[in-house]
Enzyme design. Sequence first.
Site, PDB file in Angstrom:
ATOM      1  N   ASP A 177       0.890  -1.221   0.011  1.00  0.00           N
ATOM      2  CA  ASP A 177      -0.060  -0.122  -0.005  1.00  0.00           C
ATOM      3  C   ASP A 177       1.033   1.279   0.083  1.00  0.00           C
ATOM      4  O   ASP A 177       1.928   1.165   0.279  1.00  0.00           O
ATOM      5  CB  ASP A 177      -0.802  -0.148   1.284  1.00  0.00           C
ATOM      6  CG  ASP A 177      -1.925  -1.055   1.048  1.00  0.00           C
ATOM      7  OD1 ASP A 177      -2.232  -1.498   0.260  1.00  0.00           O
ATOM      8  OD2 ASP A 177      -2.372  -1.544   2.274  1.00  0.00           O
TER       9      ASP A 177
HETATM   10  N1  URA Z   1      -1.362  -6.021   3.876  1.00  0.00           N
HETATM   11  C1  URA Z   1      -1.806  -4.721   3.833  1.00  0.00           C
HETATM   12  O1  URA Z   1      -2.617  -4.416   4.382  1.00  0.00           O
HETATM   13  N2  URA Z   1      -1.060  -3.766   3.340  1.00  0.00           N
HETATM   14  C2  URA Z   1       0.082  -4.075   2.634  1.00  0.00           C
HETATM   15  O2  URA Z   1       0.418  -3.177   2.137  1.00  0.00           O
HETATM   16  C3  URA Z   1       0.624  -5.422   2.519  1.00  0.00           C
HETATM   17  C4  URA Z   1      -0.074  -6.174   3.142  1.00  0.00           C
END
Ligand code: URA
Length: 240
Positions: free
Chosen positions: A102
């Site tokens: 993310d």
């Molecule tokens: N899980 C999440 O919630 N975000 C990420 O970036 C990676 C795994």
Amino acid sequence: MQRLQKLIAEAGYCSRRKAEELIKQGKVFVNGQKITELGTKASFADEILVDGHLIESEEKQYFLFNKPRGVVCTTKDEKGRKTVLDFFGDVNTRIYPVGRLDYDTTGVLILTNDGDFANLMMHPKSEIDKFYVAKVEGIVTKEEIKVLKKGVKIEDKKIYPTRIKLKKIDKKSMTSIIEITIHDGINHEVKKIMKSIGHEVIKLKREAFGFLTLGNLKSGEKRMLTHKEVKQLYNMAVNK
Ligand code: URA
């Protein structure tokens, strides 16, 4: 022998879809012969010309990157935000991230120009463990951890973290630190898992992808994977 559009994409000339368009438009020649059929196969031993450009096999490259916060994993961002590729301006080939972190997640990310490798790593059947440390809102209880160990339903799929541990609680700031290892490839998976027991993730870092850890890599830094590391990752995925 491989499909022509795959070879053209593998050589880093353009995407497979764009290559299909170019073939249909009659812009691709193999050994002097115009090819307009999509199923046509060829190899890098053939002379392949696309729009007058000679297509040659490209050396495969694999990178380990310490992704900073505030960077997207898409190759282009419609909002004009920084992308991981902005950190690879010195790399002379079309690479892309293996899976996504993310915008606000930091840590281990692999990037490569090897599409087969990327697909293998991302395939849920490969079950590569990804280890995260999450800071969450509120005080997580041992009972809640037990609930997660028994599995939670996310998007109609029962998810069992490979490992989950309550590392620390801070009653002053009302936050907790969780260590969690997962092997599925669901978007925002850690955030969804923690939300299922009522805790928002405030900070998330991927500490490891399989056996690969950040080592001395600082935020925004990258290094090439060794042959041995790439081979080990392949073996981990295919032996599952
Ligand atoms: N899980 C999440 O919630 N975000 C990420 O970036 C990676 C795994």
